[in-house]
Design a protein around this motif. Structure first.
Motif, PDB file in Angstrom:
ATOM      1  N   ILE A 177       0.850  -1.201   0.000  1.00  0.00           N
ATOM      2  CA  ILE A 177       0.000   0.000   0.000  1.00  0.00           C
ATOM      3  C   ILE A 177       0.885   1.250   0.000  1.00  0.00           C
ATOM      4  O   ILE A 177       1.794   1.395   0.796  1.00  0.00           O
ATOM      5  N   LYS A 178       0.582   2.161  -0.937  1.00  0.00           N
ATOM      6  CA  LYS A 178       1.458   3.296  -1.183  1.00  0.00           C
ATOM      7  C   LYS A 178       1.357   4.350  -0.086  1.00  0.00           C
ATOM      8  O   LYS A 178       2.331   4.967   0.295  1.00  0.00           O
ATOM      9  N   TYR A 180      -1.111   5.469   3.515  1.00  0.00           N
ATOM     10  CA  TYR A 180      -2.214   5.075   4.382  1.00  0.00           C
ATOM     11  C   TYR A 180      -2.301   6.017   5.568  1.00  0.00           C
ATOM     12  O   TYR A 180      -1.393   6.787   5.845  1.00  0.00           O
ATOM     13  N   THR A 181      -3.424   5.962   6.258  1.00  0.00           N
ATOM     14  CA  THR A 181      -3.626   6.752   7.461  1.00  0.00           C
ATOM     15  C   THR A 181      -3.829   5.762   8.594  1.00  0.00           C
ATOM     16  O   THR A 181      -4.647   4.850   8.464  1.00  0.00           O
ATOM     17  N   GLU A 182      -3.076   5.918   9.668  1.00  0.00           N
ATOM     18  CA  GLU A 182      -3.034   4.872  10.696  1.00  0.00           C
ATOM     19  C   GLU A 182      -4.412   4.395  11.146  1.00  0.00           C
ATOM     20  O   GLU A 182      -4.665   3.199  11.209  1.00  0.00           O
ATOM     21  N   GLY A 187      -2.997  -2.758   9.295  1.00  0.00           N
ATOM     22  CA  GLY A 187      -1.680  -3.085   9.835  1.00  0.00           C
ATOM     23  C   GLY A 187      -1.456  -2.420  11.177  1.00  0.00           C
ATOM     24  O   GLY A 187      -0.951  -3.025  12.121  1.00  0.00           O
ATOM     25  N   TYR A 188      -1.854  -1.168  11.265  1.00  0.00           N
ATOM     26  CA  TYR A 188      -1.733  -0.414  12.523  1.00  0.00           C
ATOM     27  C   TYR A 188      -2.524  -1.103  13.634  1.00  0.00           C
ATOM     28  O   TYR A 188      -2.091  -1.177  14.775  1.00  0.00           O
ATOM     29  N   ARG A 194      -0.087  -5.016   5.030  1.00  0.00           N
ATOM     30  CA  ARG A 194      -0.246  -3.802   4.235  1.00  0.00           C
ATOM     31  C   ARG A 194      -0.140  -4.120   2.745  1.00  0.00           C
ATOM     32  O   ARG A 194       0.269  -3.285   1.962  1.00  0.00           O
TER      33      ARG A 194
END
Lengths: 309, 243
Positions: A177-178, A180-182, A187-188, A194
């Motif tokens: 994934i290029k 992302y927002t946590e 993944g976060y 991801r």
């Protein structure tokens, strides 16, 4: 300086400035600033009497990556996925100062939470289905949205529909994934990888719905799965979709279509439960309407024939 | 064509070096050996951005051909992965620019191409970034002031491995701390494709008062060299395995 390529840079262009492209020679009159992103600044501009949005940045290569995504989305069938790309060019100010910019369709609308607040909770189901359909189209053409979040969505009017405004995170299927927002990133939350796959977007979609009802967001706990489930359970308006949303959080859907099927089923069973009341009214009204129409038709044909002869 | 391996040193610190050679010079040396040096400076919560002592952060990355960023603890995880990816793209772009100069003349870079061609070239750069192999040597400053930040650093590194392992290309990570007990740097975690297991290893870190950033970078550079040597010996033994 390239070394700090992704740090925020404010490019302040005064309204009234005319920007002319170095390569394609199109001119754009800057009207006002619309917003500031991680990579560039977006302005409302006018060209040939039409309004458009112009994104400008000194990070040529990051802009090129975004443009590549917009170009790819253009090829997706029935494209309403991202804003429509109109032009890509450079603005050479002096011999050594150059900005890159691209021009896209200007989307006007309001945020998802404000629309829902004004128009009612029944729109949630509508928007879920619509987003799932758009995601399905995107996934089928080999892309994953990646940075799907509330800020990147806009409800445009007549007919009300959700549009994606920023497609910078859109990634080819199977890659990392290029962008992302946590809060939206599985993944976060420790619930998945991801890697760009349909289930990544479906997780983020659930988070979009949660942010509508938890505008301050919430943070991670030792047991993220439990936290997310609790938050889903805590929203009355989301209760009908509970089971499906939880499946999406756990990555149980391989495709948007599977989730769409579940949501559709939920919506139609809800309508069935409601229907009896309405049916009664309809039964009463329908014959009356038919009769009325018939009489009207008859009257009109008499009227016209009287005109003819 | 055999795919190349990108090499990076990721330096995580919260202050200025105070012992040994100039880290800006050793970073330049590393850059010449094909190793990019990225630097992340961590601010205390009550610190304002860009305090004087952290000027070094930027200078080291600049001469090391890497990327730098100064952040508060809370955004460390996202910054670490962005810096690493950004540096990969930067290095790859450097390669591409060199090729372009050879084909199109000395003054031509990616930025001088028209937007359409630039788009095509960037697609290739992105492909390379996704598929190339990557080796990251993490250098963690464990001087006294870092004590309360180690937990966040650990989480950020696990997060980094999550991000990079979503790529198609292979990754290898190792972690060194500095100053070490007897030497300038000390091995914390040996080369491995994943960082999930570091949770058990990190408590070993002890905090001291000096910050020998320059010598640490030099030592990190040698670690890359050493590994290269070992591997080439191993490759010779195993003969034509690569083919």
């Amino acid at each position: 300086m390239r070394n700090q390529a992704w740090k925020k840079h404010n490019i302040d262009i005064r309204p009234g400035t005319v920007i002319q492209g170095k390569w394609h020679k199109n001119s754009y009159l800057i009207k006002k600033k619309l917003g500031q992103g991680a990579i560039g600044t977006v302005y409302l501009c006018e060209t040939n009497g039409k309004q458009a949005a112009l994104k400008i940045s000194e990070q040529g290569t990051s802009m090129t990556v975004e443009v590549n995504v917009l170009k790819a989305l253009k090829k997706v069938q029935g494209n309403r996925l991202g804003p429509y790309l109109l032009d890509v060019d450079d603005w050479q100010i002096t011999k050594h100062r150059k900005y890159s910019f691209y021009v896209m369709e200007y989307l006007q609308g309001e945020s998802l939470p404000s629309f829902i607040k004004k128009n009612g909770m029944e729109w949630i189901g509508v928007f879920i289905l619509q987003l799932l359909e758009d995601l399905e189209n995107l996934h089928q053409s080999g892309w994953v949205f990646g940075d799907l979040k509330l800020d990147n969505l806009l409800v445009v009017a007549s007919p009300p529909s959700v549009r994606w405004v920023d497609v910078g995170g859109t990634t080819q299927m199977g890659r990392a994934i290029k962008e992302y927002t946590e809060f939206y990133d599985r993944g976060y939350w420790g619930i998945g990888s991801r890697r760009a796959e349909p289930s990544y977007d479906l997780f983020a979609l659930v988070m979009v719905l949660l942010e509508v009802f938890y505008p301050d967001r919430f943070s991670k706990s030792p047991n993220p799965e439990q936290t997310l489930f609790k938050k889903i359970n805590g929203v009355k308006a989301l209760r009908p979709y509970n089971s499906s949303l939880k499946k999406a959080i756990l990555g149980k859907y391989q495709s948007s279509r599977e989730m769409k099927r579940d949501i559709t089923q939920i919506l139609s069973s809800r309508q069935k439960r409601r229907r009896p009341k309405r049916d009664k009214n309809q039964v009463n009204i329908l014959p009356f309407l038919i009769e009325l129409g018939g009489i009207l038709l008859l009257a009109l044909s008499y009227y016209f024939s009287s005109l003819l002869f | 064509m055999k795919k190349g391996t990108l090499k990076q040193i990721l330096l995580v610190t919260d202050g200025c070096s105070n012992k040994g050679e100039d880290p800006v010079a050793t970073a330049a040396l590393a850059h010449q050996q094909g190793i990019a040096v990225n630097v992340i400076g961590i601010l205390d919560d009550d610190q304002t951005e860009d305090p004087e002592g952290l000027q070094e952060v930027e200078d080291v990355a600049l001469s090391g051909g890497g990327v730098s960023q100064i952040v508060y603890q809370e955004s460390l995880a996202q910054t670490v992965q962005m810096v690493t990816k950004q540096a990969m793209t930067q290095t790859l772009q450097g390669f591409v620019n060199n090729e372009l100069k050879q084909i199109l003349g000395p003054k031509q870079t990616l930025e001088d191409l028209d937007p359409e061609k630039r788009g095509e070239v960037m697609e290739v750069v992105e492909d390379m970034g996704e598929t190339c192999d990557l080796e990251v040597l993490v250098l963690v400053d464990t001087s006294a002031s870092m004590y309360d930040k180690i937990e966040t650093v650990k989480e950020a590194l696990i997060d980094l491995s999550l991000s990079l392992n979503a790529r198609i290309g292979r990754n290898r990570f190792s972690i060194f701390s500095f100053p070490g007990r007897r030497k300038d740097v000390e091995l914390v975690f040996d080369w491995s494709p994943r960082l999930d297991e570091i949770s058990s290893v990190f408590p070993k870190l002890t905090s001291g008062g000096i910050t020998p950033t320059g010598p640490a970078i030099r030592e990190a550079m040698y670690q890359f060299g050493k590994k290269g040597l070992l591997r080439s010996l191993r490759d010779e033994k195993s003969g034509m395995e690569e083919a």
